[in-house]
Every structure is written in C-alpha cells, then in structure tokens.
Scaffold this active site. Structure first.
Site, PDB file in Angstrom:
ATOM      1  N   ASP A 162       3.179 -18.156  -7.636  1.00 40.90           N
ATOM      2  CA  ASP A 162       2.623 -16.843  -7.938  1.00 40.90           C
ATOM      3  C   ASP A 162       2.546 -15.987  -6.691  1.00 40.90           C
ATOM      4  O   ASP A 162       2.550 -16.482  -5.566  1.00 40.90           O
ATOM      5  CB  ASP A 162       1.230 -16.987  -8.547  1.00 40.90           C
ATOM      6  CG  ASP A 162       0.241 -17.630  -7.575  1.00 40.90           C
ATOM      7  OD1 ASP A 162       0.651 -18.556  -6.848  1.00 40.90           O
ATOM      8  OD2 ASP A 162      -0.928 -17.207  -7.548  1.00 40.90           O
ATOM      9  N   GLU A 163       2.457 -14.701  -6.895  1.00 43.63           N
ATOM     10  CA  GLU A 163       2.185 -13.707  -5.850  1.00 43.63           C
ATOM     11  C   GLU A 163       3.058 -13.897  -4.605  1.00 43.63           C
ATOM     12  O   GLU A 163       2.597 -13.745  -3.472  1.00 43.63           O
ATOM     13  CB  GLU A 163       0.696 -13.744  -5.481  1.00 43.63           C
ATOM     14  CG  GLU A 163      -0.194 -13.353  -6.651  1.00 43.63           C
ATOM     15  CD  GLU A 163      -1.671 -13.498  -6.369  1.00 43.63           C
ATOM     16  OE1 GLU A 163      -2.464 -12.665  -6.889  1.00 43.63           O
ATOM     17  OE2 GLU A 163      -2.051 -14.438  -5.648  1.00 43.63           O
TER      18      GLU A 163
END
Length: 540
Positions: free
Chosen positions: A345-346
C-alpha cells in the site's frame, strides 16, 4: 443450520427488555445456593452471546456448575484435553471449584467431545447442548471445541472472568446451539511497527481476540518507523532499524524465539499468525539499516514521524530481491500458517511500472517458500498471483475506478478480505472528543463499525470472493495495552460477528443489547473500553 432463526430473533428481541429468569429451575437442577442469602440469579438466555450463533433452540432446565462438576474428555485426544485445561483455567479461580479433568465415561458434568461423525459442523463449528445433568460441547475439530468453550464462557455470569472466588451460582441456560462461521478468515491486525508491543502485550490481545472467535492475528512487523523481527542474514534490520518508534524512544523487536512464542501462544487459542513485511513502500527502517537497498547507495536517517508514502525499495537492483528472498525465507520458516502478507500500500514513491515489476518478482518468492500471498488491495493494480488475497482498506468514498479494479481482480479469482477504513480501522476516533487515534477516514462509532455487509460491500465483486473480514489497529497514537483496548472495544466484537454469524442475525437493535452485556465481562477481565452512548450499558 438455520432452521431455528425465528426462535433466535424472538429471544434476541425479548432480551432488550426482559431476561429469562431461571430462578424457578435453580433448585431443580441442584445448583449451589447463592452465598450470603443473595437473591436468585437469572441465566443468560441461550444464544445471547457475541458473535451470534447460527442456530439456537432454547428450552429446558438450566445446568449448574457446582463443586461436584467434572470436565470430561472421553476420546483421549491431547488437543481436547488441552481445551479442557484452558476451560478449567478460566473457571477455577472464580468458582473456587476443583473441576477435575477426567477421561472416564460419564453423562454428567461439562463434556467435550471430538466426533468424527460431526463433519456437518465443519472445521470450526460446534454444538452446545445444556440440560439438567450436563453441558456437552461437540465438534469435528479441536478449534470447534475451543470456539464452543468461548460460547460457554459467555453463557455464564460475567463474574466467571474474575481472578478471585465469586459467589455464583454458575448457571447455563438449557437448550441447543449449533454454530459454525460464515467466513474462514476472521482477523485482527496489530501494528507493532509504529509503536512496539512486547510479547506479553501481544498475548493479552490474543486472549481478548479468542473470546470472540477471531482466528487470524495479522502482525504488521515492518514500516518506516521500525523493523520488528530478527533476520539472521540481515541483522541490522532489527538491531538498528528496530531501535526507535513514533515520537522516538527505544523501540524494540522480537527475537526469533519470541516470535515463535507468540505464534505458539496464538495457536493454543486457535489463531493463526499472519506476518506482514510491508514493501516496496513503508520501508524506511530497512533503507536506513542497509545503504545498498537504496538506489543511490545512501542510507536515510531513522524516521519517527507519521507521514506515509515517501520510501521505496530500489526496484532495479538485484540486491533488493536477495533481501526479499532472505527475509521471506526466514520468516516463512518461523510461521506455520498459510499466509505471508507483503503489504503493497501507499507506494507513492514507486512508479506504477516499477510497482508491477516488483510484485511480479516478489510474489513467486513467497510461493517458493510455501506461503500464500496477501497484499493490501493496491496489489490488484499489478497482477495478483494465483490464490492471492487482496485486503481492501478503502472507504465508502473510494473512487469507482479503484473499486472496479478490485472487483475485476475478484472476478478473476483473487480472494478478498474486507477492512474498510471508515468501518473497521480500530484506530479511527469514535468522535471529535476521542483522546486517541486518528480521523483521516472519519469518525467511526460503534454502530458504523457493525452496520455493513462484507458480502456486498464492493460492487461487482462476487460474494464468493470474500474470504472474510479483518479489523486493523494502527499504532501511531497507541503505546499501551490500555490504549489498544480503548480503541478496540467495543468495536472489535462487532467485526468478529460480521465474520462469524450468518447475515440473517445482523441487526443493530438486538446486537447492541448483546454487546452491552459484554461490559461487565470486560470489567471483570480488566479490559479498558469506551462506553459509547450508542450502547445501553448496564447501570453500575
């Protein structure tokens, strides 16, 4: 399995205003009289527990645990005997009774039965029958017995959780519960990277999860702020990368022996540990530990803030995949469970092309060491490997395009675990006055965390693709068990119910009453919890 739903709902709705009093049946079942002339106690109506059982048929006299009660394990199973020992450990301090465990045949007492013929109960289901002479828990597997024991605990007065002798009586309402989970994946995540939580704190959380039939403990073991697991081939990851945490301080990490202690303790409560090494982003602790992992060969300083998205492994370097291979190999060898979480993620500092390249190279490494990939739902922007699971953490307001990407992956065979941040991120504030937590996903009160349907949450995703639910607890603002508990309770039991109970039982008006009854239990256990105004807690 659901033929008694009407009876269940009728009892559930009555519970909001009326307890089924068992006083008339107390003497009939030979219950020990209440101490010091106290008034007769009511039983907890059968099935008024969390998570809600699939099928409840209430009726008949209550069973009383007395000084003569034995715990019977008749099949000579080591696993069943361990469940019996666990149950005895719960009951003995508060009742003051010996409760000997015996393998001698008998029709009285608390009976734990593993039955090869109970295949209809599945891998985690159980049947609980209570009458005048006994309480019998039957299951096809030890996990089912253990889950049945959790239901038995909640059928007893909350004082059963106390560590000192209580007056009783200890009554279990009569009838039959037949129960098995809706989803096979019912998880809770603890972020030990932003703030480090030692072994005893993790064990405490495991015990709390087990009460609500959670079966996965997802440990977020690495992030920008700290690396929390010893890796022999890359020792500075833990020794240096684990030396701090959010806001500074000494941080910490698990030795391999300590990690195994957690894994084994979780297994004794029938939870499977799912370790996460977040990559290619969220990797500053690793980049600070080894300069070669950076594209420019220069290690950044350790990080103690809370920003995200600024770090990335160097996708073009061969050493990156040597690093990943070593970490996955060592962690997989310590982890008997099926899954290994690779984050994903991210990764804002990683180009889309590099992200796809990285995931194409890393997923086969996980498979090489016998594990199934789990990644945050951004993994669906690459090509999830066969059998992979995407953990969805988006919001109600997440773009239709991003949801469509996840749905398309699900249509192609990728499994989903649902963790929408504005529903089940336990670190979100309850309201503007909550002293802990964050609010980037909005405020999440107790009803909001419960009142949604995992099976239809992502438009276009087949219901069959949903493997279950998970409640993540990020620790930017949390550093003690008391703080963890305040954010987890009372929301965590609702997530557990969404994962375990059939959708027909999901009803806020009846659930909040069952939830309220957990308050005295948490008081007895010493659990710090938020007394939401949405829940009709018993008067002190």
């Amino acid at each position: 399995m659901r033929q008694h739903q009407k009876q269940y709902h009728r009892a559930a709705r009555l519970f909001g205003s009326l307890l089924l009093v068992a006083a008339a049946g107390v003497s009939a079942v030979g219950a020990a009289p209440a101490h010091h002339g106290s008034a007769p106690q009511a039983t907890t109506p059968l099935g008024q527990v969390v998570p809600a059982p699939a099928s409840v048929e209430a009726g008949g006299p209550a069973y009383a645990i007395t000084s003569n009660t034995r715990i019977r394990v008749e099949d000579h199973s080591r696993d069943a005997r361990q469940v019996a020992a666990y149950l005895a450990g719960v009951l003995r301090p508060s009742t003051g009774y010996r409760l000997p465990i015996t393998d001698k045949h008998g029709h009285d007492g608390i009976r734990l039965e593993l039955s090869r013929g109970a295949k209809d109960l599945g891998a985690e289901g159980y049947r609980l029958r209570s009458d005048r002479g006994s309480v019998t828990i039957t299951a096809h597997s030890p996990a089912g017995l253990f889950h049945g024991v959790q239901t038995l605990r909640q059928q007893l007065p909350a004082a059963v959780e106390a560590s000192s002798r209580q007056p009783g009586p200890w009554l279990v309402a009569g009838g039959t519960i037949e129960d098995s989970p809706k989803y096979g994946y019912r998880g809770a995540m603890l972020d030990v990277s932003r703030h480090f939580f030692g072994v005893d704190k993790v064990k405490r959380y495991i015990d709390q999860l087990a009460l609500y039939k959670i079966n996965k403990l997802h440990l977020h073991l690495s992030d920008d702020q700290g690396w929390r697991i010893a890796i022999d081939s890359w020792p500075r990851l833990a020794e240096y990368g684990g030396s701090t945490q959010v806001g500074g301080g000494q941080g910490g990490y698990y030795t391999k022996a300590q990690y195994l202690e957690i894994v084994q303790y979780a297994a004794s409560r029938y939870l499977e540990v799912v370790p996460e090494i977040d990559m290619p982003g969220h990797t500053n602790a690793a980049l600070a530990s080894y300069p070669d992992l950076n594209c420019d060969g220069v290690a950044p300083p350790l990080y103690t803030g809370t920003s995200v998205g600024f770090s990335s492994l160097c996708v073009g370097k061969d050493v990156t995949y040597d690093f990943v291979d070593d970490v996955v190999r060592e962690l997989a060898a310590l982890t008997p469970g099926k899954y290994l979480h690779i984050g994903g993620d991210e990764a804002h500092s990683t180009s889309h092309e590099d992200y796809v390249t990285f995931m194409d190279k890393v997923q086969p490494i996980v498979a090489k060491y016998g594990k199934t990939v789990i990644g945050w739902h951004q993994l669906t922007g690459a090509t999830p490997s066969k059998g992979a699971i995407a953990q969805y953490w988006g919001l109600d307001g997440t773009s239709a395009a991003e949801k469509a990407q996840v749905a398309a992956a699900a249509q192609n065979g990728t499994g989903l675990v649902l963790s929408p941040a504005d529903r089940v991120y336990l670190d979100m504030k309850y309201n503007k006055d909550t002293p802990l937590g964050l609010a980037w996903a909005g405020y999440v009160e107790v009803q909001r965390s419960y009142d949604w349907n995992p099976g239809s949450y992502i438009p276009g995703a087949p219901g069959s693709s949903v493997q279950g639910v998970e409640a993540p607890l990020w620790s930017e603002t949390l550093s003690t068990s008391s703080q963890v508990e305040y954010m987890a309770f009372p929301r965590l039991p609702g997530v557990a119910e969404l994962g375990w109970s059939p959708p027909a039982t999901h009803d806020w008006d009846t659930y909040k009453v069952r939830l309220a009854a957990q308050g005295p239990r948490w008081d007895a256990l010493g659990v710090n919890y938020y007394k939401s105004a949405q829940v009709p807690w018993p008067a002190d």
